[in-house]
Design a protein around this motif. Structure first.
Motif, mmCIF file in Angstrom:
data_model
loop_
_atom_site.group_PDB
_atom_site.id
_atom_site.type_symbol
_atom_site.label_atom_id
_atom_site.label_comp_id
_atom_site.label_asym_id
_atom_site.label_seq_id
_atom_site.Cartn_x
_atom_site.Cartn_y
_atom_site.Cartn_z
ATOM 1 N N GLN A 4 -1.509 -4.883 -7.253
ATOM 2 C CA GLN A 4 -1.127 -5.806 -8.315
ATOM 3 C C GLN A 4 -1.373 -7.238 -7.866
ATOM 4 O OE1 GLN A 4 3.061 -5.894 -9.214
ATOM 5 N NE2 GLN A 4 2.691 -6.073 -11.414
ATOM 6 N N SER A 5 -1.883 -8.083 -8.761
ATOM 7 C CA SER A 5 -2.170 -9.469 -8.386
ATOM 8 C C SER A 5 -0.888 -10.194 -8.030
ATOM 9 C CB SER A 5 -2.880 -10.203 -9.528
ATOM 10 O OG SER A 5 -1.985 -10.445 -10.604
ATOM 11 N N LEU A 6 -1.019 -11.228 -7.212
ATOM 12 C CA LEU A 6 0.142 -12.025 -6.822
ATOM 13 C C LEU A 6 0.776 -12.689 -8.043
ATOM 14 C CD1 LEU A 6 1.994 -13.188 -4.678
ATOM 15 C CD2 LEU A 6 0.242 -14.911 -4.171
ATOM 16 N N SER A 7 -0.040 -13.168 -8.961
ATOM 17 C CA SER A 7 0.510 -13.818 -10.157
ATOM 18 C C SER A 7 1.321 -12.846 -10.996
ATOM 19 C CB SER A 7 -0.616 -14.445 -10.988
ATOM 20 O OG SER A 7 -1.533 -13.463 -11.417
ATOM 21 N N ASP A 8 0.874 -11.602 -11.090
ATOM 22 C CA ASP A 8 1.636 -10.588 -11.822
ATOM 23 C C ASP A 8 2.966 -10.301 -11.120
ATOM 24 O OD1 ASP A 8 -0.240 -10.297 -13.812
ATOM 25 O OD2 ASP A 8 -1.171 -8.505 -12.956
ATOM 26 N N GLN A 9 2.925 -10.242 -9.798
ATOM 27 C CA GLN A 9 4.148 -9.977 -9.038
ATOM 28 C C GLN A 9 5.168 -11.102 -9.222
ATOM 29 O OE1 GLN A 9 3.552 -8.632 -4.868
ATOM 30 N NE2 GLN A 9 1.389 -8.515 -5.405
ATOM 31 N N THR A 10 4.700 -12.337 -9.132
ATOM 32 C CA THR A 10 5.633 -13.460 -9.257
ATOM 33 C C THR A 10 6.165 -13.570 -10.685
ATOM 34 O OG1 THR A 10 3.776 -15.004 -9.579
ATOM 35 C CG2 THR A 10 4.657 -14.782 -7.344
ATOM 36 N N TRP A 85 14.491 -17.722 1.617
ATOM 37 C CA TRP A 85 15.383 -17.369 0.511
ATOM 38 C C TRP A 85 14.636 -17.253 -0.823
ATOM 39 C CZ3 TRP A 85 14.887 -21.095 -3.125
ATOM 40 C CH2 TRP A 85 14.386 -22.317 -2.679
ATOM 41 N N CYS A 86 13.400 -17.740 -0.878
ATOM 42 C CA CYS A 86 12.638 -17.833 -2.124
ATOM 43 C C CYS A 86 11.861 -16.538 -2.365
ATOM 44 C CB CYS A 86 11.677 -19.020 -2.060
ATOM 45 S SG CYS A 86 10.504 -19.087 -3.430
ATOM 46 N N PRO A 87 12.182 -15.785 -3.421
ATOM 47 C CA PRO A 87 11.495 -14.503 -3.647
ATOM 48 C C PRO A 87 10.009 -14.660 -3.921
ATOM 49 C CG PRO A 87 12.828 -15.102 -5.552
ATOM 50 C CD PRO A 87 13.184 -16.072 -4.459
ATOM 51 N N PHE A 88 9.615 -15.766 -4.545
ATOM 52 C CA PHE A 88 8.199 -15.985 -4.847
ATOM 53 C C PHE A 88 7.424 -16.278 -3.559
ATOM 54 C CE2 PHE A 88 10.967 -17.840 -8.169
ATOM 55 C CZ PHE A 88 10.846 -16.823 -9.092
ATOM 56 N N CYS A 89 8.074 -16.984 -2.642
ATOM 57 C CA CYS A 89 7.452 -17.248 -1.338
ATOM 58 C C CYS A 89 7.267 -15.952 -0.558
ATOM 59 C CB CYS A 89 8.305 -18.220 -0.527
ATOM 60 S SG CYS A 89 8.530 -19.842 -1.285
ATOM 61 N N ASN A 90 8.257 -15.078 -0.622
ATOM 62 C CA ASN A 90 8.149 -13.822 0.120
ATOM 63 C C ASN A 90 7.049 -12.937 -0.434
ATOM 64 O OD1 ASN A 90 10.181 -14.454 1.933
ATOM 65 N ND2 ASN A 90 11.792 -13.635 0.620
ATOM 66 N N GLU A 92 4.368 -14.109 -1.793
ATOM 67 C CA GLU A 92 3.138 -14.750 -1.327
ATOM 68 C C GLU A 92 2.859 -14.426 0.136
ATOM 69 O OE1 GLU A 92 1.161 -19.212 -1.170
ATOM 70 O OE2 GLU A 92 3.325 -18.997 -0.939
ATOM 71 N N LEU A 93 3.875 -14.539 0.978
ATOM 72 C CA LEU A 93 3.682 -14.277 2.408
ATOM 73 C C LEU A 93 3.269 -12.830 2.643
ATOM 74 C CD1 LEU A 93 6.720 -16.270 3.838
ATOM 75 C CD2 LEU A 93 4.310 -16.913 3.975
ATOM 76 N N ASN A 94 3.862 -11.916 1.909
ATOM 77 C CA ASN A 94 3.463 -10.508 2.032
ATOM 78 C C ASN A 94 2.010 -10.304 1.592
ATOM 79 O OD1 ASN A 94 5.812 -9.322 3.087
ATOM 80 N ND2 ASN A 94 6.780 -9.249 1.069
ATOM 81 N N ALA A 95 1.630 -10.995 0.505
ATOM 82 C CA ALA A 95 0.246 -10.882 0.019
ATOM 83 C C ALA A 95 -0.736 -11.451 1.040
ATOM 84 C CB ALA A 95 0.105 -11.608 -1.310
ATOM 85 N N LEU A 96 -0.358 -12.547 1.671
ATOM 86 C CA LEU A 96 -1.207 -13.142 2.708
ATOM 87 C C LEU A 96 -1.305 -12.229 3.930
ATOM 88 C CD1 LEU A 96 -0.048 -16.871 2.532
ATOM 89 C CD2 LEU A 96 -2.269 -15.960 1.820
ATOM 90 N N GLN A 97 -0.185 -11.623 4.289
ATOM 91 C CA GLN A 97 -0.195 -10.721 5.439
ATOM 92 C C GLN A 97 -1.145 -9.550 5.206
ATOM 93 O OE1 GLN A 97 1.169 -10.962 8.524
ATOM 94 N NE2 GLN A 97 0.093 -9.047 8.966
ATOM 95 N N ARG A 98 -1.177 -9.066 3.976
ATOM 96 C CA ARG A 98 -2.081 -7.948 3.667
ATOM 97 C C ARG A 98 -3.539 -8.341 3.819
ATOM 98 N NH1 ARG A 98 1.941 -6.745 -0.302
ATOM 99 N NH2 ARG A 98 0.845 -7.981 -1.881
ATOM 100 N N ARG A 99 -3.834 -9.633 3.716
ATOM 101 C CA ARG A 99 -5.228 -10.093 3.801
ATOM 102 C C ARG A 99 -5.514 -10.890 5.077
ATOM 103 N NH1 ARG A 99 -7.817 -9.925 -1.084
ATOM 104 N NH2 ARG A 99 -9.693 -10.002 0.226
ATOM 105 N N VAL A 100 -4.596 -10.876 6.014
ATOM 106 C CA VAL A 100 -4.765 -11.724 7.193
ATOM 107 C C VAL A 100 -6.005 -11.340 7.995
ATOM 108 C CG1 VAL A 100 -3.280 -10.361 8.752
ATOM 109 C CG2 VAL A 100 -3.521 -12.842 9.085
ATOM 110 N N ARG A 204 1.127 -19.375 -7.331
ATOM 111 C CA ARG A 204 0.559 -19.391 -5.982
ATOM 112 C C ARG A 204 -0.932 -19.053 -6.033
ATOM 113 N NH1 ARG A 204 5.305 -19.566 -2.682
ATOM 114 N NH2 ARG A 204 6.893 -20.212 -4.199
ATOM 115 N N MET A 205 -1.655 -19.411 -4.974
ATOM 116 C CA MET A 205 -3.079 -19.126 -4.886
ATOM 117 C C MET A 205 -3.285 -17.660 -4.548
ATOM 118 S SD MET A 205 -5.866 -21.247 -2.627
ATOM 119 C CE MET A 205 -7.605 -21.265 -3.067
ATOM 120 N N GLU A 206 -4.126 -17.014 -5.309
ATOM 121 C CA GLU A 206 -4.423 -15.602 -5.053
ATOM 122 C C GLU A 206 -5.186 -15.465 -3.729
ATOM 123 O OE1 GLU A 206 -3.538 -12.924 -6.650
ATOM 124 O OE2 GLU A 206 -2.720 -13.785 -8.500
ATOM 125 N N PRO A 207 -4.840 -14.491 -2.904
ATOM 126 C CA PRO A 207 -5.580 -14.264 -1.664
ATOM 127 C C PRO A 207 -7.081 -14.106 -1.880
ATOM 128 C CG PRO A 207 -3.538 -13.031 -1.608
ATOM 129 C CD PRO A 207 -3.641 -13.628 -2.982
#
Length: 217
Positions: A4-10, A85-90, A92-100, A204-207
């Motif tokens: 699922q896209s990051l924008s859809d998740q947020t 504490w920010c769910p949208f940040c988390n 994003e960070l998870n999405a970035l980790q998947r593409r690191v 947020r910016m999509e990976p």
């Protein structure tokens, strides 16, 4: 099944969050958001074509990292986020980790920055199993140099505390200031080649866009 896209998740996270709020809190959040969107917040932020200000910040392992040093090895993807504490940040960070690994394959280094104190950032990085650099920008000093400062609306501050989000304690800062979430793709000469800056803190910016920008360098 495709991710699922990051924008859809947020978007789904925002809808779920708002739906669970009492009507009075929904109104407060909505009015504060309208005020933020009508403001000049981040209008003068560093953007594409500009030079990324250099900095040195401590990592979660208490080792200093300097942007120009990182750029000597290749491009940098720099992500400012609000905090653990920010769910949208988390998301994003998870999405970035998947593409690191894809980011590394482009010869780039991923660096995430928040105003949280280093021990909180360390706990957060460990919880999310982040394998990229997570830095602590106390008092939003570097976020300010990038033009990314936003104030948590006064009407939201008591709600944050009610929700268990004690930002002054998390950031060791009484200002109630946060960075506007922003992602930069920075070339080796510190030129910003791509950027996503949005005071709508759920955007947020999509990976995929990050990878595309890196491959175009």
């Amino acid at each position: 099944m495709s991710q699922q896209s990051l924008s859809d998740q947020t978007r789904e996270a925002l809808e779920a969050f708002v739906a669970n709020l009492p009507a009075a809190q929904q109104e407060t959040v909505g009015k504060a958001f309208e005020s933020l969107m009508a403001s000049d917040t981040a209008d003068n932020a560093v953007n594409v074509g500009g030079k990324a200000p250099d900095f040195t910040l401590p990592s979660v392992t208490n080792e200093d990292l300097t942007l120009s040093d990182a750029l000597s090895d290749g491009p940098v993807v720099l992500s400012f986020y609000r905090g653990s504490w920010c769910p949208f940040c988390n998301l994003e960070l998870n999405a970035l980790q998947r593409r690191v690994e894809d980011i590394k394959a482009c010869g780039a280094r991923l660096i995430a920055v928040s105003p949280e104190k280093p021990d909180s950032s360390l706990t957060h990085a460990q919880k999310l199993d982040l394998t990229f650099d997570v830095l602590s920008d106390m008092h939003n000093r570097i976020a300010a140099e990038y033009g990314l400062i936003m104030d948590v609306h006064e009407t939201l501050r008591p709600l944050y505390l009610e929700w268990g989000l004690d930002l002054p304690a998390a950031n060791l800062d009484e200002s109630w200031q946060l960075p506007v979430p922003a992602t930069y793709v920075i070339d080796r000469d510190r030129t910003v080649r791509a950027a996503h800056i949005d005071k709508n803190y759920t955007s947020r910016m999509e990976p995929d866009e990050i990878i595309k920008a890196l491959r175009s360098l």
